[in-house]
Design a protein around this motif. Structure first.
Motif, PDB file in Angstrom:
ATOM      1  N   SER A 131       0.833  -1.198   0.000  1.00 60.20           N
ATOM      2  CA  SER A 131       0.000   0.000   0.000  1.00 60.20           C
ATOM      3  C   SER A 131       0.872   1.255   0.000  1.00 60.20           C
ATOM      4  O   SER A 131       1.672   1.453   0.921  1.00 60.20           O
ATOM      5  CB  SER A 131      -0.904   0.006   1.230  1.00 60.20           C
ATOM      6  OG  SER A 131      -1.617   1.223   1.287  1.00 60.20           O
ATOM      7  N   GLU A 133       0.092   4.163   0.766  1.00 60.51           N
ATOM      8  CA  GLU A 133      -0.235   5.100   1.832  1.00 60.51           C
ATOM      9  C   GLU A 133       0.467   4.767   3.153  1.00 60.51           C
ATOM     10  O   GLU A 133       0.401   5.543   4.102  1.00 60.51           O
ATOM     11  CB  GLU A 133      -1.747   5.184   2.044  1.00 60.51           C
ATOM     12  CG  GLU A 133      -2.372   3.925   2.592  1.00 60.51           C
ATOM     13  CD  GLU A 133      -3.877   4.047   2.774  1.00 60.51           C
ATOM     14  OE1 GLU A 133      -4.374   5.128   3.124  1.00 60.51           O
ATOM     15  OE2 GLU A 133      -4.561   3.039   2.550  1.00 60.51           O
ATOM     16  N   TRP A 134       1.165   3.637   3.224  1.00 60.05           N
ATOM     17  CA  TRP A 134       1.851   3.215   4.436  1.00 60.05           C
ATOM     18  C   TRP A 134       3.352   3.160   4.199  1.00 60.05           C
ATOM     19  O   TRP A 134       3.803   2.710   3.154  1.00 60.05           O
ATOM     20  CB  TRP A 134       1.373   1.833   4.879  1.00 60.05           C
ATOM     21  CG  TRP A 134      -0.045   1.830   5.367  1.00 60.05           C
ATOM     22  CD1 TRP A 134      -1.158   1.555   4.624  1.00 60.05           C
ATOM     23  CD2 TRP A 134      -0.506   2.120   6.685  1.00 60.05           C
ATOM     24  NE1 TRP A 134      -2.280   1.663   5.398  1.00 60.05           N
ATOM     25  CE2 TRP A 134      -1.904   1.992   6.684  1.00 60.05           C
ATOM     26  CE3 TRP A 134       0.130   2.454   7.877  1.00 60.05           C
ATOM     27  CZ2 TRP A 134      -2.681   2.206   7.810  1.00 60.05           C
ATOM     28  CZ3 TRP A 134      -0.644   2.656   9.009  1.00 60.05           C
ATOM     29  CH2 TRP A 134      -2.035   2.532   8.968  1.00 60.05           C
ATOM     30  N   ARG A 157       0.703   5.717   8.401  1.00 62.11           N
ATOM     31  CA  ARG A 157      -0.064   6.141   7.230  1.00 62.11           C
ATOM     32  C   ARG A 157       0.386   7.544   6.854  1.00 62.11           C
ATOM     33  O   ARG A 157       0.524   8.417   7.715  1.00 62.11           O
ATOM     34  CB  ARG A 157      -1.562   6.144   7.558  1.00 62.11           C
ATOM     35  CG  ARG A 157      -2.450   6.264   6.329  1.00 62.11           C
ATOM     36  CD  ARG A 157      -3.921   6.419   6.714  1.00 62.11           C
ATOM     37  NE  ARG A 157      -4.471   5.329   7.467  1.00 62.11           N
ATOM     38  CZ  ARG A 157      -5.216   4.347   6.941  1.00 62.11           C
ATOM     39  NH1 ARG A 157      -5.459   4.321   5.644  1.00 62.11           N
ATOM     40  NH2 ARG A 157      -5.723   3.403   7.717  1.00 62.11           N
ATOM     41  N   SER A 158       0.622   7.759   5.579  1.00 61.70           N
ATOM     42  CA  SER A 158       1.047   9.094   5.142  1.00 61.70           C
ATOM     43  C   SER A 158      -0.101  10.065   5.277  1.00 61.70           C
ATOM     44  O   SER A 158      -1.266   9.696   5.162  1.00 61.70           O
ATOM     45  CB  SER A 158       1.539   9.051   3.693  1.00 61.70           C
ATOM     46  OG  SER A 158       0.456   8.737   2.828  1.00 61.70           O
ATOM     47  N   SER A 159       0.235  11.304   5.526  1.00 57.06           N
ATOM     48  CA  SER A 159      -0.800  12.324   5.693  1.00 57.06           C
ATOM     49  C   SER A 159      -1.062  13.067   4.387  1.00 57.06           C
ATOM     50  O   SER A 159      -1.776  14.049   4.357  1.00 57.06           O
ATOM     51  CB  SER A 159      -0.383  13.320   6.778  1.00 57.06           C
ATOM     52  OG  SER A 159       0.868  13.871   6.455  1.00 57.06           O
ATOM     53  N   GLU A 161      -2.639  14.140   0.996  1.00 55.94           N
ATOM     54  CA  GLU A 161      -4.057  14.174   0.618  1.00 55.94           C
ATOM     55  C   GLU A 161      -4.291  13.585  -0.737  1.00 55.94           C
ATOM     56  O   GLU A 161      -3.591  13.683  -1.641  1.00 55.94           O
ATOM     57  CB  GLU A 161      -4.559  15.613   0.653  1.00 55.94           C
ATOM     58  CG  GLU A 161      -4.487  16.156   2.054  1.00 55.94           C
ATOM     59  CD  GLU A 161      -4.901  17.616   2.127  1.00 55.94           C
ATOM     60  OE1 GLU A 161      -5.561  18.125   1.216  1.00 55.94           O
ATOM     61  OE2 GLU A 161      -4.555  18.246   3.109  1.00 55.94           O
TER      62      GLU A 161
END
Length: 161
Positions: A131, A133-134, A157-159, A161
């Motif tokens: 993933s 986002e991780w 988890r990435s912040s 957007e």
């Protein structure tokens, strides 16, 4: 919210309601990371704990669809109920698979013990390595216990957007 989980090479977490491979170092890490926190656990996972009882020195919130009472625990019937009960307290999701899945959108950090073995599992945690986002923010490096290689990892988890 944070989560803590031990996974195998294929991101399996257990079979028939229990963890097939248990490391003493993982248990010690689990105790250290969860002590004094609010923990959220499914009723079936709770049954696999020692004595099937809520964990000592933690505030236990048990997710169940059943109308039962569990001494030493607060009950929630939905994710939203559990989130409201937890409030702003540091909170750790303990599983099992359906609880991890239901709380996945709420997770910001996951502490993973990755055990380099692949027993047959019927329950899995999402593969965070796949993933975007991780990302791994902590890595213990390669460790060994009783002939098994493992490592402690922290994914965040990435912040973005």
């Amino acid at each position: 919210m944070d989560a803590i989980v031990a996974v195998f090479s294929d991101w399996g977490i257990g079979a028939d309601g229990t963890q097939q491979v248990v490391l003493k170092a993982d248990r010690a890490n689990f105790v250290e990371r969860t002590r004094g926190k609010t923990v959220i656990v499914g009723r079936r996972t709770l049954a696999d704990f020692p004595g099937g009882r809520p964990l000592k020195n933690r505030r236990n919130i048990v997710i169940t669809r059943q109308n039962i009472e569990i001494e030493g625990a607060e009950l929630a019937h939905t994710v939203e109920e559990a989130v409201a009960l937890a409030g702003e307290e540091p909170c750790m999701i303990l599983g099992g698979a359906s609880v991890f899945r239901d709380f996945y959108p709420y997770m910001d950090r996951v502490y993973v013990t990755k055990i380099d073995v692949c027993p047959e599992s019927d329950s899995f945690f999402p593969n965070l390595d796949e993933s975007p986002e991780w990302s791994i923010t902590e890595d213990s490096g390669e460790l060994w216990e009783e002939g098994l290689r493992y490592r402690f990892l922290c994914y965040e988890r990435s912040s973005a957007e």
